[in-house]
Design an enzyme around this catalytic site. Structure first.
Site, short mmCIF file in Angstrom:
data_model
loop_
_atom_site.label_atom_id
_atom_site.label_comp_id
_atom_site.label_asym_id
_atom_site.label_seq_id
_atom_site.Cartn_x
_atom_site.Cartn_y
_atom_site.Cartn_z
N HIS A 70 -31.80 -7.08 -4.82
CA HIS A 70 -32.72 -8.41 -4.71
C HIS A 70 -32.80 -8.80 -3.19
O HIS A 70 -31.55 -9.05 -2.81
CB HIS A 70 -32.11 -9.70 -5.75
CG HIS A 70 -32.66 -10.81 -5.49
ND1 HIS A 70 -33.00 -11.72 -6.44
CD2 HIS A 70 -33.18 -11.55 -4.46
CE1 HIS A 70 -33.57 -12.85 -6.13
NE2 HIS A 70 -33.67 -12.53 -4.82
N HIS A 111 -35.02 -10.31 0.24
CA HIS A 111 -36.25 -10.77 1.12
C HIS A 111 -36.41 -10.50 2.38
O HIS A 111 -35.56 -10.41 3.15
CB HIS A 111 -36.19 -12.37 1.05
CG HIS A 111 -35.94 -12.90 -0.41
ND1 HIS A 111 -37.03 -13.50 -0.92
CD2 HIS A 111 -35.10 -13.33 -1.05
CE1 HIS A 111 -36.69 -14.07 -2.20
NE2 HIS A 111 -35.45 -14.14 -2.21
N LYS A 127 -41.62 -10.21 -10.79
CA LYS A 127 -40.80 -11.25 -10.68
C LYS A 127 -41.41 -12.82 -10.99
O LYS A 127 -42.37 -13.10 -10.71
CB LYS A 127 -40.61 -11.45 -9.16
CG LYS A 127 -39.67 -12.38 -8.70
CD LYS A 127 -38.22 -12.16 -9.22
CE LYS A 127 -37.36 -13.59 -8.87
NZ LYS A 127 -36.44 -13.47 -7.69
N HIS A 182 -35.98 -15.84 -11.62
CA HIS A 182 -35.49 -16.98 -10.93
C HIS A 182 -35.09 -18.19 -11.92
O HIS A 182 -36.11 -18.47 -12.46
CB HIS A 182 -36.18 -17.73 -9.99
CG HIS A 182 -35.45 -18.47 -9.13
ND1 HIS A 182 -35.00 -18.59 -7.96
CD2 HIS A 182 -35.13 -19.85 -9.45
CE1 HIS A 182 -34.48 -19.63 -7.66
NE2 HIS A 182 -34.44 -20.45 -8.58
N HIS A 187 -29.54 -13.51 -9.25
CA HIS A 187 -28.50 -14.33 -8.49
C HIS A 187 -28.04 -15.38 -9.50
O HIS A 187 -28.11 -16.27 -9.37
CB HIS A 187 -29.45 -15.15 -7.34
CG HIS A 187 -30.70 -15.53 -7.62
ND1 HIS A 187 -31.21 -16.49 -8.70
CD2 HIS A 187 -31.58 -15.87 -6.62
CE1 HIS A 187 -32.34 -16.80 -8.36
NE2 HIS A 187 -32.79 -16.44 -7.18
N ASP A 237 -30.00 -11.52 -2.12
CA ASP A 237 -30.87 -12.35 -2.08
C ASP A 237 -30.63 -12.73 -0.80
O ASP A 237 -30.66 -14.01 -0.45
CB ASP A 237 -30.43 -13.52 -2.95
CG ASP A 237 -31.34 -14.74 -2.93
OD1 ASP A 237 -32.43 -14.48 -2.69
OD2 ASP A 237 -31.03 -15.67 -3.34
#
Ligand SMILES: NC(=O)N[C@@H](CC(=O)O)C(=O)O
Ligand SMILES: [Zn+2]
Ligand SMILES: [Zn+2]
Length: 347
Positions: A13, A15, A99, A136, A174, A247
């Site tokens: 995970h 970004h 996602k 999420h 997460h 994350d």
């Protein structure tokens, strides 16, 4: 044990953002990890296989010379995702998951899903083809306390979803609560979770240590100590349902240090080292390799990496800031120490 040799880990995970911001953060991840599941919450989001193909190309072009890091792409689910895109994703060979962001739940989620039931045809196709759904997992209902949003999501949305699509492969991203750990443990093998380093190392007090600390603000928000303990127990349990997902979420310093600072903690500069600290603190370093380098690959049906990396029990100081100009960011532990050092690859 002062030296730890592990199979090269993957980050399930991450970004990376885009453009110059990506250029500045990508080396941190590429140095430590062989692969990463790259989040699609760009502006505009990565919604189609063609957009994922182009984004993947930009990531590969931004890699440091000689790096063999592999970005594993994801698609951003919207109310209007075409179920036909799922088969195209699977056939692409480079899109590995879809996602789900509840609309408005977190950074760049305004185009997310307004109501899960709108995606039933997409979920049916994902279940049929074995494409993982990454969640999420928070409700956006303003009446629900921000610390309860994960637990309420599980009750209101996730349990019904798993009843409707029992074979759908799901990763609760997460994970932050004891309720989340209990849910995942009780679920069948097609349901798993990622856990960040920051949720293993900090409880919600970190956000208010002597004043308000925007660099500890992320979503889902840090929780009470009892929840951190549950996450530590899960991550170090040896259960293949829990694996590494940083994350790591870079934001320019000015966007974090603001009257309305945005959510996201940058950890890629010390990702594996921070997990080693968390496992070391409870005497479970022997469980790190499964969590960091084996269970995620197994869940995604990908081969485990064959190369290895070394960590040393050696303290180093994290700089106060990293990146340049408008992309300067404050990494986790800025101006403080990390107790493990990444000491390179072993072939
Ligand atoms: N975790 C965060 O607080 N922020 C993430 C989005 C997300 O993963 O929810 C981001 O993109 O900045
Ligand atoms: Zn999220
Ligand atoms: Zn994220």
């Amino acid at each position: 044990m002062d030296t730890l040799i592990l199979t090269r880990p993957d980050d399930w995970h991450l970004h990376l953002r885009d453009g110059a911001a990506m250029q500045s953060v990508l080396p941190d991840t590429a140095k430590r990890f062989a692969r990463a599941i790259v989040m699609p919450n760009l502006k505009p989001p990565v919604r189609s296989v063609e957009e994922a193909r182009a984004y993947r190309k930009r990531i590969l072009a931004a890699l440091p010379a000689g790096s063999d890091f592999q970005p594993l792409m994801t698609l951003y689910l919207t109310d209007n995702t075409d179920p036909g895109e799922i088969a195209r994703a699977q056939a692409s060979g480079f899109v590995h998951a879809v996602k789900y962001y509840p609309a408005g739940a977190t950074t760049n989620s305004d185009m997310g899903v307004t109501d899960l039931s709108r995606c039933d045809a997409v979920f049916a196709e994902m279940e049929r083809l074995g494409v993982p759904l990454l969640l999420h997992g928070e409700v956006t209902d303003a009446c629900v306390d921000v610390f309860d949003r994960e637990a309420v999501f599980i009750e209101r949305h996730l349990i019904p979803l798993t009843r409707k699509f029992p074979a759908l492969r799901i990763v609760l991203e997460h994970l932050t609560t004891q309720q989340g750990v209990e849910f995942v443990n009780a679920a069948p093998a097609n349901v798993a979770a990622t856990i960040t380093a920051h949720h293993l190392l900090y409880n919600r007090n970190a956000m208010f240590q002597g004043g308000i600390r925007p660099h500890y603000f992320c979503l889902p928000i840090l929780k009470r100590e009892q929840h951190r303990q549950a996450l530590i127990a899960a991550a170090t349990s040896g259960s293949p349902k829990f694996f590494l997902g940083t994350d790591s979420a870079p934001h320019p310093v000015g966007v974090k240090e603001s009257a309305c600072g945005c959510a996201g903690i940058y950890t890629a500069h010390a990702a594996l080292e921070l997990y080693a600290e968390a496992f070391d603190a409870v005497g479970k370093l022997d469980r790190l390799e499964g969590f960091a380098s084996q269970f995620g690959a197994d869940f995604y049906g990908l081969p485990r990496n064959s190369s290895r990396v070394t960590l040393k029990r050696e303290t180093w100081a994290v700089p106060a800031m990293q990146g340049l100009g408008e992309y300067s960011l404050v990494p986790l532990r800025a101006g403080e120490n990390v107790r493990w050092t990444f000491a390179g690859s072993v072939d």
